[in-house]
Design an enzyme around this catalytic site. Sequence first.
Site, PDB file in Angstrom:
ATOM      1  N   LYS A  82      31.156  35.539  29.930  1.00  0.00           N
ATOM      2  CA  LYS A  82      29.980  35.857  30.079  1.00  0.00           C
ATOM      3  C   LYS A  82      29.185  36.674  29.469  1.00  0.00           C
ATOM      4  O   LYS A  82      29.731  37.471  28.593  1.00  0.00           O
ATOM      5  CB  LYS A  82      30.317  36.525  31.800  1.00  0.00           C
ATOM      6  CG  LYS A  82      29.098  37.266  32.425  1.00  0.00           C
ATOM      7  CD  LYS A  82      29.340  37.735  33.650  1.00  0.00           C
ATOM      8  CE  LYS A  82      28.139  38.032  34.518  1.00  0.00           C
ATOM      9  NZ  LYS A  82      28.566  38.748  35.881  1.00  0.00           N
ATOM     10  N   SER A 165      26.834  36.839  40.216  1.00  0.00           N
ATOM     11  CA  SER A 165      25.941  36.549  39.009  1.00  0.00           C
ATOM     12  C   SER A 165      26.827  35.804  37.699  1.00  0.00           C
ATOM     13  O   SER A 165      26.038  35.256  36.908  1.00  0.00           O
ATOM     14  CB  SER A 165      25.574  38.137  38.523  1.00  0.00           C
ATOM     15  OG  SER A 165      26.925  38.584  37.962  1.00  0.00           O
ATOM     16  N   SER A 189      30.370  39.264  41.776  1.00  0.00           N
ATOM     17  CA  SER A 189      29.908  38.027  40.883  1.00  0.00           C
ATOM     18  C   SER A 189      31.203  37.486  40.273  1.00  0.00           C
ATOM     19  O   SER A 189      30.665  36.456  39.630  1.00  0.00           O
ATOM     20  CB  SER A 189      29.199  39.237  39.955  1.00  0.00           C
ATOM     21  OG  SER A 189      27.859  39.246  40.363  1.00  0.00           O
TER      22      SER A 189
HETATM   23  N1  GLN Z   1      25.388  39.851  44.309  1.00  0.00           N
HETATM   24  C1  GLN Z   1      25.618  41.304  43.863  1.00  0.00           C
HETATM   25  C2  GLN Z   1      24.401  42.089  43.337  1.00  0.00           C
HETATM   26  O1  GLN Z   1      23.457  41.328  43.323  1.00  0.00           O
HETATM   27  C3  GLN Z   1      26.805  41.455  43.079  1.00  0.00           C
HETATM   28  C4  GLN Z   1      26.648  41.375  41.788  1.00  0.00           C
HETATM   29  C5  GLN Z   1      27.807  41.577  40.688  1.00  0.00           C
HETATM   30  O2  GLN Z   1      28.787  41.800  41.150  1.00  0.00           O
HETATM   31  N2  GLN Z   1      27.582  41.529  39.516  1.00  0.00           N
HETATM   32  O3  GLN Z   1      24.559  43.124  43.088  1.00  0.00           O
END
Ligand code: GLN
Length: 498
Positions: A82, A165, A189
Amino acid sequence: MSAMTGEPHTLGVAALARALRAKQVSSVELARHFLARARAHQQLGAYLALDDEATLAQARAQDAAIAAGQAAPLAGVPIAHKDVFVTRDFPTTAASKMLAGYRSPFDATIVERLAQAGCVTLGKLNCDEFAMGGSSENSGVAPVGFDAPQPVRNPWDTARVPGGSSGGSAAAVAARLAPAATGSDTGGSIRQPAGFCGITGIKPTYGRASRYGMIAYASSLDQAGSMGRSAEDCALILSAMCGPDVAHDATSVDRPAEDYTQALGQPIDGLRIGVPEEFFGDGLAPDVRAAIDAALAEYEKLGARRVAISLPRTHLAVPVYYILSPAEASSNLSRFDGVRYGHRAARYTDLLDMYQKSRAEGFGEEVQRRIMIGTYVLSEGYYDAYYLQAQKVRRLIAQDFQQAFTQCDVIAGPVAPTVAPAIGAQTDPVTNYLADVYTLPASLAGLPGLSHPVGSGAQDLPVGLQLIANHFQEGRLLAAVHCFQQATDFHLRTPAGY
Ligand code: GLN
C-alpha cells in the site's frame, strides 16, 4: 527447472514459496509474470507505481540467495505495498498530490522486514488519500497507465468500489495481480476492502506491527497488516512483518515476534464465537446477513459454539472515531506545509499564503474536511466537550470487549452493512462514516480483527465475515479461519476474467 503446477498467479504465497525453494520457478520469472499482469489489468487502477528494474533487481538477489542455499522463508515471493508505506526503491505518495514524486530515503520497518524475509516488491498500491476513506475513490494520484487520478475498481464488478482505504491492495490480490499485499487499518481499511473483494485480510493488535515509515493518519489507531487469499498466506506475511521496533516507534509492543503459521491446524472444537446483537440490527442488508448466518452455521459444523453477547456501546463507535481520528489527522498532517515535503504552490505572496495555497492545492476534499473537523474538536472550548469525552467513551468501548471476552473466545459479525457499492454512489460523507460501524469498535479497542470471504450477496458480490479476538490472539483468529478454509472454497473463488 522442473515445471510448476498451475500458472503462478493461480498460486498463493505458501505455494509460491515452496515452488521457489524447489527451484521450480525463479523469482525473476514470477516478478515478470506479475508485472505483466499488473499492466494487462491496469484499468483497475490498483497500482500507483511499478518499476520493473527495481523489482527485477530484488528478484535477482533472491534467486542468488536461493542458488547459494541461503533462502529466507519467503525468498523470491513477490508482494505489493500500500502506498502509505515508505519505500526507497519506489515513490511513496499516500495517494496524495501533496506527496506526488516523493521518494523516501529509507524503507518502512515492515517493508524492510518483509525484504529480509525474502519478499520482492512488485510496486505500490492505490488507496484513499492518506488512508482516509472506505471506497478508494478519494485517490489524488494517477495510477499506472492513466494521467489523472482514478477510483480503484473492484475486479468482481468494475463499476463498483473495492472498498477502502486499502482498495488497491484488495483489488490487486483479488485480481491476482499480486499474491499478497500489505495494507493499513485505522478504522477498518484492511478488513472492509478484503470483504468487498473476497479476500482474507488481518489487522493485528495495535502496536504489533511497527508504524515506522507508515505515513500517519491517526497514530493511536493506525496499524499495518496483511492481505492475501487465505489465512495461511496472511499468516506467512504477518509473521514476517510484526515484532518489536521500540527504537523507532514508541507504541511498538516489546514482545517477541511470533510465527502465526504455528497456530494453523489447531482444531476449533469448542471455540466460543460471540455474536453481538448490536451487529445484526436494521442497518444490515439481508443478503449480507444471510451469508453471515450461513458462515456461522459452518463454524458450528466444524465444532465451534455460538454465544449471544452484547457490545452495548457499538452505536458510539462512529461518533467517537470521527472525533478522535480527525483530531489526530489534523495534527499529523500539519507537517505538510510546503516547506519540507512535497507540493509547494507555484505562486504566493508571503509565508502564510504559501502554507495556505500549498495545502489547499495539495490536499483533496476529504482530507481537508477531516483537518477542519480535527482542528475544530481540538480548539479551546471544544476540546473538553468533544475530544476529551470521546477519549472517555473510547475506554468504555474497550471495556465492553473485555466484558464480552469473559463469555467467548472470538467475536463474529459482518464487516460492512452491504456488498460493495457502485462507484460514485456514496456522496454523503456522514452516510459513508456510518458504514464503518462494524469495523471501528475493534480499532478503538486496539484489538486484532480479520475478514474472510464467506459467500456472495446481491449480484454475486463477495461478503466478508469479520472475526475479532482479544489482544495478541492473532494466531487464534488465523487458526479458526484456516480451519474454515480447509472445509470450504470461498477463498479460492476468482472474479471472472482474472
Ligand atoms: N473508513 C475509515 C475512515 O475513513 C477507515 C479508514 C482506515 O482504516 N484507514 O477513516
